[in-house]
Design an enzyme around this catalytic site. Structure first.
Site, PDB file in Angstrom:
ATOM      1  CE1 TYR A  16      -4.190  -2.148   0.267  1.00 49.07           C
ATOM      2  CE2 TYR A  16      -2.323  -3.348   1.820  1.00 49.07           C
ATOM      3  CZ  TYR A  16      -3.914  -3.337   0.698  1.00 49.07           C
ATOM      4  OH  TYR A  16      -4.540  -4.284   0.661  1.00 49.07           O
ATOM      5  CG  HIS A  22     -18.225  -5.865  -6.468  1.00 48.63           C
ATOM      6  ND1 HIS A  22     -17.667  -4.811  -5.357  1.00 48.63           N
ATOM      7  CD2 HIS A  22     -17.330  -6.498  -6.502  1.00 48.63           C
ATOM      8  CE1 HIS A  22     -16.490  -5.588  -5.051  1.00 48.63           C
ATOM      9  NE2 HIS A  22     -16.432  -6.911  -5.745  1.00 48.63           N
ATOM     10  CD  GLU A  23     -17.608  -9.796  -9.075  1.00 43.00           C
ATOM     11  OE1 GLU A  23     -16.506  -9.813  -9.480  1.00 43.00           O
ATOM     12  OE2 GLU A  23     -17.806  -9.989  -8.148  1.00 43.00           O
ATOM     13  CG  HIS A  77     -13.607  -5.944 -10.074  1.00 43.41           C
ATOM     14  ND1 HIS A  77     -12.571  -5.651  -9.264  1.00 43.41           N
ATOM     15  CD2 HIS A  77     -14.257  -7.132  -9.176  1.00 43.41           C
ATOM     16  CE1 HIS A  77     -12.855  -5.903  -8.065  1.00 43.41           C
ATOM     17  NE2 HIS A  77     -13.607  -6.963  -7.826  1.00 43.41           N
ATOM     18  CD  GLU A 119     -12.812  -6.728  -4.482  1.00 46.79           C
ATOM     19  OE1 GLU A 119     -13.760  -6.759  -4.973  1.00 46.79           O
ATOM     20  OE2 GLU A 119     -11.102  -7.354  -4.477  1.00 46.79           O
ATOM     21  CD1 TRP A 154     -14.588 -17.629  12.699  1.00 43.44           C
ATOM     22  CD2 TRP A 154     -12.908 -16.793  11.353  1.00 43.44           C
ATOM     23  NE1 TRP A 154     -15.083 -17.407  11.833  1.00 43.44           N
ATOM     24  CE2 TRP A 154     -14.598 -17.194  10.855  1.00 43.44           C
ATOM     25  CE3 TRP A 154     -12.650 -15.722  11.061  1.00 43.44           C
ATOM     26  CZ2 TRP A 154     -13.981 -16.117   9.754  1.00 43.44           C
ATOM     27  CZ3 TRP A 154     -12.713 -15.473   9.939  1.00 43.44           C
ATOM     28  CH2 TRP A 154     -14.031 -15.043   9.080  1.00 43.44           C
ATOM     29  NE  ARG A 207     -17.581 -14.981  12.471  1.00 39.52           N
ATOM     30  CZ  ARG A 207     -18.814 -15.009  11.345  1.00 39.52           C
ATOM     31  NH1 ARG A 207     -18.479 -13.462  11.070  1.00 39.52           N
ATOM     32  NH2 ARG A 207     -19.704 -16.045  10.964  1.00 39.52           N
ATOM     33  CG  HIS A 226     -12.494 -13.294  -0.190  1.00 45.63           C
ATOM     34  ND1 HIS A 226     -13.999 -13.839   0.381  1.00 45.63           N
ATOM     35  CD2 HIS A 226     -12.402 -13.075  -0.819  1.00 45.63           C
ATOM     36  CE1 HIS A 226     -14.831 -12.992  -0.917  1.00 45.63           C
ATOM     37  NE2 HIS A 226     -13.614 -12.741  -1.348  1.00 45.63           N
ATOM     38  NE  ARG A 270      -7.987  -7.528  -2.404  1.00 45.19           N
ATOM     39  CZ  ARG A 270      -7.652  -8.994  -3.416  1.00 45.19           C
ATOM     40  NH1 ARG A 270      -8.332  -9.197  -4.493  1.00 45.19           N
ATOM     41  NH2 ARG A 270      -6.059  -8.550  -3.085  1.00 45.19           N
TER      42      ARG A 270
HETATM   43  O1  X8Z Z   1     -16.114 -11.439  -2.994  1.00 49.14           O
HETATM   44  C1  X8Z Z   1     -16.414 -10.673  -3.157  1.00 49.14           C
HETATM   45  C2  X8Z Z   1     -16.773 -10.139  -4.633  1.00 49.14           C
HETATM   46  C3  X8Z Z   1     -15.620 -10.280  -5.043  1.00 49.14           C
HETATM   47  S1  X8Z Z   1     -14.099  -9.771  -5.094  1.00 49.14           S
HETATM   48  C4  X8Z Z   1     -17.881 -10.761  -5.538  1.00 49.14           C
HETATM   49  N1  X8Z Z   1     -17.389  -9.791  -2.452  1.00 49.14           N
HETATM   50  C5  X8Z Z   1     -17.053  -9.905  -0.627  1.00 49.14           C
HETATM   51  C6  X8Z Z   1     -17.426 -10.853  -0.157  1.00 49.14           C
HETATM   52  O2  X8Z Z   1     -18.534 -11.808  -1.330  1.00 49.14           O
HETATM   53  O3  X8Z Z   1     -17.193 -11.517   0.917  1.00 49.14           O
HETATM   54  C7  X8Z Z   1     -18.235  -8.258  -2.265  1.00 49.14           C
HETATM   55  C8  X8Z Z   1     -18.146  -7.874  -1.039  1.00 49.14           C
HETATM   56  C9  X8Z Z   1     -17.238  -8.283   0.637  1.00 49.14           C
HETATM   57 ZN    ZN Z   2     -14.653  -7.677  -6.131  1.00 47.75          ZN
END
Ligand code: X8Z
Ligand code: ZN
Length: 615
Positions: A212, A372-373, A376, A400, A472, A476, A500, A509
């Site tokens: 960053y 959102h997509e 990108h 994002e 975790w 939370r 993720h 991000r």
């Molecule tokens: O993963 C995503 C997108 C793809 S980059 C759908 N997002 C995060 C999630 O779903 O946890 C968007 C919001 C946060």
């Molecule tokens: Zn995204």
């Protein structure tokens, strides 16, 4: 000179001659040639890897997994070699632009790998396997496997069901996909750390935080600073929602410590709460609209939903999406094979071949996700004229935030303009509309923060594999103020049930994006000449806003992010004042509600003795 000394002198001479032969002294011109070649080579390997990965994620089989792992391995192997070769140029007085590319090369791997080919292969296979395990994950409520539910079905049920027992079953059922990933994840973290150390970073978390344009420690401090700006807003929202959930569900929602049970918030990870708007909407407010319902009534197709997003970008002056987008994207879930349903945007050839992979059902969430997509993809298309290493966002938070900044313009007036609703709700509906937005945006902030806090702890070794789940749930509880619906232990691996983590996509991000998007949006509104309250602004159709936005996007990664931010907003700092301004009327209203007549609700919660315990 003794014989030994003489021998040593000869040896040194011989060695220096051989060094001179092997590698001429590094020069600035040599650095440039090296970088040009490296960029061309990595571009080619990257395209091959993307193709293999696309096929795997849209059609998961043992074979496609192996092919994807192979191409990922090749890309990582070569990148690692190039980073090591690049060290000879580090001390040269390079021009700033070229120096930046050397830095970007070093930071380009989210998954650094050991240079030992065996270990690297083990890492890529483990990583691809984790991603596929998530993609194939299902909850089967009974013996009949034709009744199994994937995450897209489960997400819809978590959104719509109002039966706490059923919700707890879906929640627990989905989280069962993760324990088999636990040991693989621990090995993955170990190997990736080894790769990070070879590149000169303490661990993979430090590598991620070095991304960053500031020292890694300063970045962690920035995240905390931003959180402290928005935490009061989250706490008020949390308290208000908790009161309403107790009114709806009684004892199931009520805990002496004030934590909210995670399954009651309309989302598998309690990360966005807009799906329970109906439960928390103020009773006296005028009715608003429900886009999901409108799409269902009109039988709007996934392609049409995507076209709404494209039209918005076109109204700002962007080009239509290339024909290959429509031909190659996956907009619905395949019926005859496994695919990763979690939405993602793909820039396959770093030029024109952009694609969307998503399992669109036509819900309100899907509408936001499509924007959102496409954000990108329009970013990808905007920076394609930069040289390969600079074909990326100013930082990953920018990537994002683009589509989300656009989606903030989906106001009632805009929906009326495009014919999705007939009448604009009266001004008295502003608070419920803002409340729904807060359920989407403010609820997300602590989750956006904690996912990588957990991962940074894992990578640094502060959290060991035998403590993954406790760490975790401690986070939370601390940040989100939620508790599990059913008891948890270290035989669960709940972080692994979030896309993720097995997919190894950094998460800070999204926290950054939640802040940036309001900065971008406020700047575009200003550019469009808008003067009213921020929450009612839509930049739809504003070529002025579009031109300024496009200029920032086309910079790609060529400048440090503060410069890109300045180009659009005139600001060079991450700043929560725009999100705070947007929600200011709601914050006042929430404070009144929480202090209101029917029993004052104190925002906040106390720390439970064991955060893994349900009630
Ligand atoms: O993963 C995503 C997108 C793809 S980059 C759908 N997002 C995060 C999630 O779903 O946890 C968007 C919001 C946060
Ligand atoms: Zn995204």
């Amino acid at each position: 000179m003794t014989f030994l000394n003489r021998f040593a002198a000869v040896a040194v001479l011989a060695l220096s001659i051989s060094v001179l032969h092997a590698a001429p002294p590094a020069t600035v011109a040599g650095a440039k040639t090296f970088m040009d070649k490296a960029e061309a080579e990595l571009l080619k390997l990257g395209i091959e890897q993307q193709r293999a990965d696309w096929v795997n994620e849209t059609f998961i089989t043992d074979d496609t997994e192996a092919i994807s792992a192979l191409f990922t391995d090749r890309l990582i192997a070569r990148t690692t070699e190039l980073v090591k070769e690049s060290r000879q140029y580090e001390k040269l007085p390079l021009p700033a632009d070229l120096r930046r590319k050397f830095l970007l090369l070093k930071l380009s791997l989210n998954m650094p790998a050991p240079s030992d080919p065996k270990l690297r292969e083990e890492l890529t296979q483990t990583s691809v396997g984790l991603g596929s395990a998530y993609g194939k994950g299902k909850y089967c409520p009974d013996e009949d496997t034709s009744h199994c539910l994937g995450i897209d079905d489960l997400e819809e049920r978590m959104a719509k069901s109002r039966d706490p027992k059923e919700l707890a079953r879906y929640w627990a059922g989905w989280h069962k996909i993760a324990p088999p990933m636990h040991d693989k994840y621990a090995r993955f973290a170990e190997l990736s750390n080894q790769g990070a150390r070879e590149l000169g970073f303490k661990d993979t978390g430090v590598l991620w935080r070095s991304y960053y344009d500031m020292p890694a420690d300063q970045f962690s401090a920035e995240m905390e600073r931003l959180w402290s700006q928005v935490e009061p807003l989250y706490k008020e929202l949390h308290a208000y929602v908790r009161t309403r959930l107790v009114a709806k569900y009684g004892a199931t929602a009520q805990r002496p410590d004030g934590l909210i049970p995670a399954h009651l918030l309309g989302n598998m990870w309690s990360q966005q709460w807009d799906n329970i708007f109906d439960l928390v909407a103020p009773a006296s407010a005028p009715p608003t609209y429900d886009l999901g319902q409108i799409f269902t009534e009109r039988k709007t197709t996934p392609k049409e939903i995507t076209t709404y997003g494209e039209s918005f970008f076109k109204s700002l002056g962007f080009e239509p999406l290339p024909p290959t987008f429509w031909k190659r994207s996956m907009l619905v879930k395949p019926t005859d094979h496994d695919a990763v349903c979690h939405a993602s945007a793909w820039d396959v050839d770093s030029n024109e071949d952009v694609r969307l992979k998503m399992c669109i059902h036509g819900t309100t969430d899907d509408f936001a996700t499509v924007h959102h997509e496409l954000g990108h993809l329009y970013y990808d298309l905007s920076y394609r004229k930069q040289s390969p290493l600079l074909r990326d966002s100013a930082n990953d938070g920018f990537h994002e935030a683009i589509g989300d900044a656009i989606a903030l313009s989906i106001t009632p007036e805009y929906l009326k303009t495009i014919g999705l609703i007939q009448t604009v709700p009266p001004p008295a509906a502003d608070i419920p509309i803002l409340l729904r937005k807060a359920l989407e945006k403010i609820s997300f902030l602590p989750f956006g923060l904690l996912v990588d806090k957990w991962r940074w702890q894992v990578f640094s070794g502060e959290t060991k594999p035998e403590g993954y789940n406790a760490a975790w749930w401690a986070l939370r509880e601390k940040y989100q103020g939620i508790a599990p619906p059913v008891d948890r232990s270290e035989s669960d691996f709940d972080a692994g049930a979030k896309y993720h983590i097995p997919a190894n996509t950094p998460y800070a991000r999204y926290f950054l994006a939640a802040i940036y998007q309001f900065q971008f949006y406020r700047a575009m509104c200003r550019e469009a000449g808008y003067k009213g309250p921020l929450n009612r602004c839509s930049v739809y159709g504003s070529k002025e806003a579009g031109t300024k936005f496009a200029a920032m996007l086309s910079l790609g990664k060529s400048k440090p992010w503060p410069e890109a931010l300045k180009q659009l907003t005139g600001e060079d700092k991450l700043d929560a004042s725009a999100i705070v301004e947007y929600f200011a009327p709601l914050l006042e209203w929430l404070k009144q509600q929480n202090a209101g007549a029917n029993g004052a609700t104190k925002p906040g919660w106390t720390v439970a003795a064991n955060p893994m315990k349900a009630q």
